[in-house]
Design a protein around this motif. Structure first.
Motif, short mmCIF file in Angstrom:
data_model
loop_
_atom_site.label_atom_id
_atom_site.label_comp_id
_atom_site.label_asym_id
_atom_site.label_seq_id
_atom_site.Cartn_x
_atom_site.Cartn_y
_atom_site.Cartn_z
N LYS A 145 0.83 -0.76 -0.01
CA LYS A 145 0.51 -0.11 -0.20
C LYS A 145 0.61 1.29 -0.29
O LYS A 145 0.66 2.39 -0.53
CB LYS A 145 -0.67 0.27 1.32
N GLU A 146 1.81 0.94 0.18
CA GLU A 146 3.27 2.04 0.66
C GLU A 146 4.17 2.32 -0.55
O GLU A 146 4.42 0.97 -0.36
CB GLU A 146 3.35 3.09 2.18
N GLU A 147 4.68 3.15 -1.07
CA GLU A 147 6.14 3.04 -1.92
C GLU A 147 7.13 3.00 -0.53
O GLU A 147 7.75 2.46 -1.99
CB GLU A 147 5.88 4.30 -2.73
N LYS A 148 6.87 3.04 0.33
CA LYS A 148 8.03 3.22 0.81
C LYS A 148 8.54 1.72 1.26
O LYS A 148 9.60 1.20 1.65
CB LYS A 148 8.44 4.22 2.31
N THR A 149 7.50 0.47 1.16
CA THR A 149 7.74 -0.62 1.55
C THR A 149 8.55 -1.22 0.92
O THR A 149 8.77 -1.41 -0.56
CB THR A 149 6.63 -1.42 1.54
N LYS A 150 9.74 -1.98 1.29
CA LYS A 150 10.89 -2.88 0.69
C LYS A 150 10.82 -4.27 0.59
O LYS A 150 9.75 -4.76 1.85
CB LYS A 150 11.85 -2.20 0.85
N LEU A 151 11.05 -4.96 -0.30
CA LEU A 151 10.84 -6.89 0.03
C LEU A 151 12.57 -7.21 0.02
O LEU A 151 13.22 -6.48 -1.07
CB LEU A 151 10.05 -7.08 -0.84
N SER A 152 13.25 -7.65 1.14
CA SER A 152 14.43 -8.09 0.83
C SER A 152 14.01 -8.96 -0.68
O SER A 152 13.30 -9.70 -0.43
CB SER A 152 15.49 -8.36 2.21
N GLY A 153 15.79 -9.10 -0.52
CA GLY A 153 16.16 -10.65 -1.86
C GLY A 153 15.35 -11.67 -0.78
O GLY A 153 15.42 -12.97 -1.97
N ASN A 154 16.46 -12.28 0.65
CA ASN A 154 15.60 -13.13 1.30
C ASN A 154 14.61 -13.72 1.11
O ASN A 154 13.63 -14.73 1.39
CB ASN A 154 16.26 -12.94 2.72
N ALA A 155 13.13 -12.58 1.71
CA ALA A 155 11.89 -12.61 1.60
C ALA A 155 11.36 -12.65 0.37
O ALA A 155 10.83 -13.66 0.58
CB ALA A 155 11.72 -10.62 2.18
#
Length: 79
Positions: A22-32
């Motif tokens: 929902k928010e552009e600031k949210t990131k997803l790590s490679g491990n996730a």
């Protein structure tokens, strides 16, 4: 019969997951992303095995969508 390896591309999983943020600031790590890809792999394999077992129970020669639909509620509860 040889088993085929089920795999999901990390990039595809990342794009799929980030499309629901929902928010552009949210990131997803490679491990996730790798972990989610592995979970999808296990989920798909379990769905295939349970559908095959359902088809066998009904004395069917092939697995149809109806077999998947029958096992899906319990599968979703298990995950």
């Amino acid at each position: 019969m040889a088993e085929k390896e089920v795999t999901f591309k990390k990039e595809t999983v990342s794009k799929l997951l980030t499309s629901f943020f929902k928010e552009e600031k949210t990131k997803l790590s490679g491990n996730a992303a790798l972990l989610m890809a592995e979970m999808l792999k296990v989920f798909v394999q379990e769905a295939a095995q349970r559908s095959l077992k359902q088809a066998d129970t009904e004395d069917c020669d092939q697995v149809d969508i109806e077999h998947l639909e029958k096992i899906l509620p319990q599968l979703l509860l298990d995950f």
